[in-house]
Design a protein around this motif. Sequence first.
Motif, PDB file in Angstrom:
ATOM      1  N   SER A 139     -11.391  25.476-105.939  1.00  0.00           N
ATOM      2  CA  SER A 139      -9.870  25.195-105.094  1.00  0.00           C
ATOM      3  C   SER A 139      -9.593  26.549-104.622  1.00  0.00           C
ATOM      4  O   SER A 139      -9.662  27.719-105.313  1.00  0.00           O
ATOM      5  CB  SER A 139      -8.834  24.797-106.081  1.00  0.00           C
ATOM      6  OG  SER A 139      -8.920  23.228-106.146  1.00  0.00           O
TER       7      SER A 139
ATOM      8  N   SER B 273      -1.986  11.498-107.303  1.00  0.00           N
ATOM      9  CA  SER B 273      -0.524  12.153-106.714  1.00  0.00           C
ATOM     10  C   SER B 273      -0.046  11.151-105.771  1.00  0.00           C
ATOM     11  O   SER B 273      -0.983  10.175-105.207  1.00  0.00           O
ATOM     12  CB  SER B 273      -0.642  13.393-106.142  1.00  0.00           C
ATOM     13  OG  SER B 273      -1.549  13.488-104.984  1.00  0.00           O
TER      14      SER B 273
ATOM     15  N   ASP C  20      -3.116  22.580 -97.874  1.00  0.00           N
ATOM     16  CA  ASP C  20      -2.826  22.829 -99.237  1.00  0.00           C
ATOM     17  C   ASP C  20      -3.136  24.224 -99.403  1.00  0.00           C
ATOM     18  O   ASP C  20      -4.094  24.806 -99.688  1.00  0.00           O
ATOM     19  CB  ASP C  20      -3.881  22.028-100.014  1.00  0.00           C
ATOM     20  CG  ASP C  20      -3.651  22.341-101.534  1.00  0.00           C
ATOM     21  OD1 ASP C  20      -2.979  23.087-101.711  1.00  0.00           O
ATOM     22  OD2 ASP C  20      -4.339  21.594-102.226  1.00  0.00           O
TER      23      ASP C  20
ATOM     24  N   GLN D 191       3.094  22.656-107.281  1.00  0.00           N
ATOM     25  CA  GLN D 191       2.552  22.467-105.799  1.00  0.00           C
ATOM     26  C   GLN D 191       3.725  22.039-104.879  1.00  0.00           C
ATOM     27  O   GLN D 191       4.415  21.204-105.037  1.00  0.00           O
ATOM     28  CB  GLN D 191       1.412  21.283-105.814  1.00  0.00           C
ATOM     29  CG  GLN D 191       0.871  21.116-104.551  1.00  0.00           C
ATOM     30  CD  GLN D 191      -0.261  20.055-104.431  1.00  0.00           C
ATOM     31  OE1 GLN D 191      -0.672  19.584-105.542  1.00  0.00           O
ATOM     32  NE2 GLN D 191      -0.823  20.035-103.476  1.00  0.00           N
TER      33      GLN D 191
ATOM     34  N   TRP E 144      -9.829  22.400-100.848  1.00  0.00           N
ATOM     35  CA  TRP E 144      -8.917  22.357-102.013  1.00  0.00           C
ATOM     36  C   TRP E 144      -9.297  21.361-102.935  1.00  0.00           C
ATOM     37  O   TRP E 144      -8.937  20.841-103.861  1.00  0.00           O
ATOM     38  CB  TRP E 144      -7.738  21.922-101.335  1.00  0.00           C
ATOM     39  CG  TRP E 144      -7.484  20.639-100.444  1.00  0.00           C
ATOM     40  CD1 TRP E 144      -7.434  21.061 -98.897  1.00  0.00           C
ATOM     41  CD2 TRP E 144      -7.317  19.369-100.781  1.00  0.00           C
ATOM     42  NE1 TRP E 144      -7.349  19.457 -98.452  1.00  0.00           N
ATOM     43  CE2 TRP E 144      -7.235  18.511 -99.485  1.00  0.00           C
ATOM     44  CE3 TRP E 144      -7.025  18.533-101.971  1.00  0.00           C
ATOM     45  CZ2 TRP E 144      -7.030  17.303 -99.562  1.00  0.00           C
ATOM     46  CZ3 TRP E 144      -7.166  17.254-101.781  1.00  0.00           C
ATOM     47  CH2 TRP E 144      -7.194  16.583-100.438  1.00  0.00           C
TER      48      TRP E 144
ATOM     49  N   PRO F 270      -8.216  17.689-106.377  1.00  0.00           N
ATOM     50  CA  PRO F 270      -8.242  18.894-106.239  1.00  0.00           C
ATOM     51  C   PRO F 270      -9.059  19.670-107.048  1.00  0.00           C
ATOM     52  O   PRO F 270      -9.244  19.308-108.351  1.00  0.00           O
ATOM     53  CB  PRO F 270      -6.788  19.091-106.783  1.00  0.00           C
ATOM     54  CG  PRO F 270      -6.135  17.852-106.296  1.00  0.00           C
ATOM     55  CD  PRO F 270      -6.908  16.703-106.898  1.00  0.00           C
TER      56      PRO F 270
ATOM     57  N   ARG G 244      -5.137  19.390-112.358  1.00  0.00           N
ATOM     58  CA  ARG G 244      -4.070  19.648-112.924  1.00  0.00           C
ATOM     59  C   ARG G 244      -3.821  18.378-113.833  1.00  0.00           C
ATOM     60  O   ARG G 244      -3.394  18.430-115.105  1.00  0.00           O
ATOM     61  CB  ARG G 244      -2.997  19.878-112.041  1.00  0.00           C
ATOM     62  CG  ARG G 244      -3.138  20.944-111.260  1.00  0.00           C
ATOM     63  CD  ARG G 244      -1.909  21.467-110.583  1.00  0.00           C
ATOM     64  NE  ARG G 244      -0.833  21.959-111.132  1.00  0.00           N
ATOM     65  CZ  ARG G 244      -0.111  23.016-110.942  1.00  0.00           C
ATOM     66  NH1 ARG G 244      -0.469  23.672-109.822  1.00  0.00           N
ATOM     67  NH2 ARG G 244       0.853  23.647-111.731  1.00  0.00           N
TER      68      ARG G 244
ATOM     69  N   ASN H  27      -4.755  27.992-102.639  1.00  0.00           N
ATOM     70  CA  ASN H  27      -4.187  26.476-102.571  1.00  0.00           C
ATOM     71  C   ASN H  27      -2.674  26.628-102.955  1.00  0.00           C
ATOM     72  O   ASN H  27      -2.362  27.111-103.701  1.00  0.00           O
ATOM     73  CB  ASN H  27      -4.758  25.532-103.256  1.00  0.00           C
ATOM     74  CG  ASN H  27      -6.298  25.344-102.607  1.00  0.00           C
ATOM     75  OD1 ASN H  27      -7.347  25.112-103.322  1.00  0.00           O
ATOM     76  ND2 ASN H  27      -6.285  24.999-101.348  1.00  0.00           N
ATOM     77  N   SER H  28      -1.955  25.549-102.429  1.00  0.00           N
ATOM     78  CA  SER H  28      -0.680  25.215-102.742  1.00  0.00           C
ATOM     79  C   SER H  28      -0.595  24.602-104.307  1.00  0.00           C
ATOM     80  O   SER H  28       0.206  24.787-105.078  1.00  0.00           O
ATOM     81  CB  SER H  28      -0.105  24.065-101.785  1.00  0.00           C
ATOM     82  OG  SER H  28       1.300  23.574-102.444  1.00  0.00           O
ATOM     83  N   HIS H  29      -1.683  23.948-104.458  1.00  0.00           N
ATOM     84  CA  HIS H  29      -1.938  23.452-105.966  1.00  0.00           C
ATOM     85  C   HIS H  29      -2.275  24.492-106.846  1.00  0.00           C
ATOM     86  O   HIS H  29      -2.393  24.131-108.205  1.00  0.00           O
ATOM     87  CB  HIS H  29      -2.765  22.149-106.014  1.00  0.00           C
ATOM     88  CG  HIS H  29      -4.376  22.492-105.937  1.00  0.00           C
ATOM     89  ND1 HIS H  29      -5.038  22.175-104.842  1.00  0.00           N
ATOM     90  CD2 HIS H  29      -5.054  22.807-106.792  1.00  0.00           C
ATOM     91  CE1 HIS H  29      -6.179  22.281-105.167  1.00  0.00           C
ATOM     92  NE2 HIS H  29      -6.507  22.614-106.396  1.00  0.00           N
TER      93      HIS H  29
END
Lengths: 177, 413
Positions: free
Chosen positions: B368, B349, B272, B227, B386, A116, A90, B220-222
Amino acid sequence: MHTRVVLVLLSGLASVAGDCRPPAPGTQSGGDAVAADSATIPDSAVTSYGDSLQVVLSAPTRVQVGEPVRITLRVRNVGPKRLDLGLLGREIAFDFLVARKDGVVVWRRLEGEMIPAILQLRTLAPGEALELADVWDQRTNQGERVGPGEYTIRGELPTDEPEPLRAGPVRLTITGG
Amino acid sequence: MNRVIAVRLLVFAFVGLLAACQDTPEPVAPAESPEEAALVPGPQGGPTDAAVFSRLIPGFGGYFLDEQGRPTVYLTDLAQAGRAQRVLAPAVLQQGRGAAVQVRQGKFTYRQLHGWHTRAFPEVLSLPGAVFTDLDEARNRVTIGVESRGAVGSVEGVLARSRIPREAVRIEVVEPIRLMVTLRDKVRPTVGGLQIRFSQYLCTLGFNATHSAGNSFITNSHCTERQGGTEGTLYYQPLNQTADEFIGTEVDDPVYFRGGACPRGKKCRYSDSSRAAYDASVSFDLGGIAQAGTAPNTGSLTIDGTFNIAAELSGNGTVGAVVNKVGRTTGWTQGTITRSCVNTGVSGSNIVQLCQDWVDAGVGSGDSGSPVFAGTSNVTLYGILWGGTSSGDTFVYSPVANIERELGALATF
């Protein structure tokens, strides 16, 4: 004073549907060996795979020891049509590798990072560019300061192809303070 | 030079043979209908030889090699057997066969069959369940393949309207011809491992599940608009954000927490993962995971079968255990678990995923959400992938136990 290495990279792009996909790679100059002999590394190198996409790696050629080194990877659509790219993350993941003259990598931007694995679709209009930059603080991945000397810098841009787009190397000289 | 001369000699010899045949004062059969007179290469592609034989052999009904490889010809008029032997001899010799040609009694001429086939095939192939049409030289019939007996009636309707004799046509129930389908194609019912899209991102469908709130899939959450937190992300499979590829809506993506087990300055979850509710119109295979390729680590994205979830791992994987994943980018990869229950920081992150497992196996951008499992037939679900290293040789997954801890109980098979 900056060295600018222009690579026209057309391989390894996302295999998703789109208006325009880059053609297969053609010739390549420059090289991607981290252990390249600095005597063979040009001050500027242009690699042409076609006329759709340029990946430009920019970094200073000479800095003082301890001085932050700003490195930039710029992806530009130089073709006449929209260009679809598939990029990792992202927050777009990109890597810089700094190696000593003997080829040993002293710093890698994404060293040990767990990224990710999401694929981001980006479309570049004709003439549009995407710029990715970071600053190297002249420390190794272990946190130690590097000394004066000759270094090479290489850029990598992961896509959903097995090999990332690669740019460089460019030469960096760190002079004693 | 010699080769050129030899080729020319062969051409002259063949033309000579044809001329010799044509010198024979036997009449060429007249066309039974105008369309038979227009015998040209048709939709089967290249009946040129058959067209020539039709002109030269009255009552010619088709030429083929039988199950033992013997040259065989159908004739409606067996009195033409000698002529057929002479005309077919060059072709038989060219195929490296003995000169003798078996003769079978035919019911229809090739010209008739060609005319009927040409007349019938466009309408027949437009019928639901039609698989193929064939001017079947080996059976002296037109053969039509259909997926089921239910399609036979409509085919017979076309034959009747086209005034094609029913006895000239064989209708077979056959397996449908399927195109090679990949993880990036539209697949229904949906299974784990397929490419999904939201907004301008591509991910992989993890696994299907039934939940107390309804039919669902996990990714995935992302792979949601944001997210952590539920925003109603719309999912499409495989790529186009259109109604016919819409599959579901995000309905549960727990927020990340601070404090407790979470390191200072970070926000955490144990998985995730997020849950999407299937649209009612979408069929899905509960327990199904696409098998990409026939072996792991080949890079194949072609779907060659289905893995079936038969169990779920109750905790973390064991270091050294061999596991698999299937994802839209790198397909089916396999490797060993190298770290178990690792608190893993997410690149770029302030997120930490607690108690994750690491695997030495291939991963790429777009993987993912990939299902992670052990076994190669009836498999044990371990979790969903993830992330991975930039070199693409190590991936990290959230164990299914952690996923259910956050999303609630899921029936996955």
